[in-house]
Design an enzyme around this catalytic site. Sequence first.
Site, PDB file in Angstrom:
ATOM      1  N   ARG A  51       3.682  49.016  40.584  1.00  0.00           N
ATOM      2  CA  ARG A  51       4.399  48.849  39.315  1.00  0.00           C
ATOM      3  C   ARG A  51       5.851  48.478  39.581  1.00  0.00           C
ATOM      4  O   ARG A  51       6.461  47.706  38.850  1.00  0.00           O
ATOM      5  CB  ARG A  51       4.277  50.123  38.465  1.00  0.00           C
ATOM      6  N   TYR A 103       9.813  31.470  17.234  1.00  0.00           N
ATOM      7  CA  TYR A 103       8.437  31.909  17.491  1.00  0.00           C
ATOM      8  C   TYR A 103       8.089  33.086  16.571  1.00  0.00           C
ATOM      9  O   TYR A 103       8.816  34.097  16.529  1.00  0.00           O
ATOM     10  CB  TYR A 103       8.328  32.324  18.964  1.00  0.00           C
TER      11      TYR A 103
HETATM   12  C1  LIG Z   1       4.098  31.762  23.410  1.00  0.00           C
HETATM   13  C2  LIG Z   1       5.518  32.045  23.179  1.00  0.00           C
HETATM   14  C3  LIG Z   1       6.029  33.346  23.314  1.00  0.00           C
HETATM   15  C4  LIG Z   1       5.143  34.533  23.628  1.00  0.00           C
HETATM   16  O1  LIG Z   1       4.625  34.472  24.902  1.00  0.00           O
HETATM   17  P1  LIG Z   1       3.210  35.144  25.344  1.00  0.00           P
HETATM   18  O2  LIG Z   1       3.092  34.745  26.770  1.00  0.00           O
HETATM   19  O3  LIG Z   1       2.160  34.555  24.443  1.00  0.00           O
HETATM   20  O4  LIG Z   1       3.341  36.597  25.145  1.00  0.00           O
HETATM   21  C5  LIG Z   1       7.388  33.513  23.133  1.00  0.00           C
HETATM   22  N1  LIG Z   1       8.196  32.490  22.814  1.00  0.00           N
HETATM   23  C6  LIG Z   1       7.746  31.229  22.666  1.00  0.00           C
HETATM   24  C7  LIG Z   1       8.676  30.146  22.313  1.00  0.00           C
HETATM   25  C8  LIG Z   1       6.392  30.963  22.838  1.00  0.00           C
HETATM   26  O5  LIG Z   1       5.931  29.712  22.661  1.00  0.00           O
END
Ligand SMILES: *Cc1c(COP(=O)(O)O)cnc(C)c1O
Length: 381
Positions: A51, A103
Amino acid sequence: MVTESDGFDTRAIHAGQEPDPTTGAVVVPIYQTSTYAQDGLGRNRGFEYGRTANPTRQALEQCLASLEGARFGMAFASGMAAEDAVLRQVAPGQHLILGGDGYGGTHRLLSQVAKLDFDTVDMSDLASVAAAWRDDTRLVWVESPTNPTLGIVDIAAMAAFAHERGAWCVVDNTFATPFLQRPLELGADVVVHSATKYLGGHSDVLAGLVAVDDPDRAQGIRLVQHVAGAVPGPLDCFLVLRGIKTLGVRMARHCENAAAVAEFLQGHPAVASVRYPGLADHPGHHVAAAQMGPGFGGIVAFTLAGGPGAAQGLLGRTRLFTLGESLGGVESLLSYPSAMSHASVAGTPLGVDPALVRLSVGIEDVADLVADLAQALDGLR
Ligand SMILES: *Cc1c(COP(=O)(O)O)cnc(C)c1O
């Protein structure tokens, strides 16, 4: 041995990835182990428990740090786990400012899980950030280009504005990647990534990354990483490292293909508007040209002249663009954000236009991609 004065592609392939000291393996092995033999009480070889540290993960962290021009890199099990570790640096009672067109998951993390006090504003307009500013504002969360509307934020201006007021500036650099944009060089404090997207690049792994230059900030985030433990496994780190080796050549092709697709869409009668920062009529084009490059990324969004019905009608008609969540892989994807990635904000002021379709333009032959979109759009009539 790689040095910091080596070019981007050289560092992508070699940074943190010296031949394995035990065997000489040229590729960093997948250290599939949870624990390490200790040489004696309090004596170990830098690794005690999975970890806290793992050699495959460490290689990925060092590589990302080199590419972002940071002293510290940290890997997480997903982009959201990376975001969560950064948001834990904000104390309850402190205030954050977030872009309104970012996002959807970041908004959901803030409102439903972290339950921090925040406001969403139009980040492309510094005056609206100033209007939302409070004495207890501690963090500005920037995305540029934004997902899915491809808005552009002036990162240097935003970081300077935050610093004058004693706040941090965090940039989600998922869409641009360090190949096109290095926020720390522009003055930002923290970079976060969904490595699931372009860094991994092959739609086969979930991971997140953080890059930070300041040792105190790095320590706070590192503490969450190894105490809460949302870390990626060694195979996942291997896959992201493998993806990063070709990031430069992939991004160049993504940019080239996306620019051609954007230009094609602009000339099609079934398309009402096209959003791509490389287009001269994009409101953020000049800022993007100054802070990104070479190229404007692989994501293109557009609205259909026929409205939401036409957008939904398009979804089943493409042959090469696969309907799916996510972006940034070598294969082209098409998504309908208002009912997919941004469904959690549908019907709110943050909701996405239901006539909007987002393309993650892959690295296939561009003539095939354009022909696919042409037949799908023509079929709508
Ligand atoms: C997909 C995405 C995330 C989240 O990432 P995950 O790997 O799906 O947890 C955050 N920010 C942006 C701009 C994304 O496209």
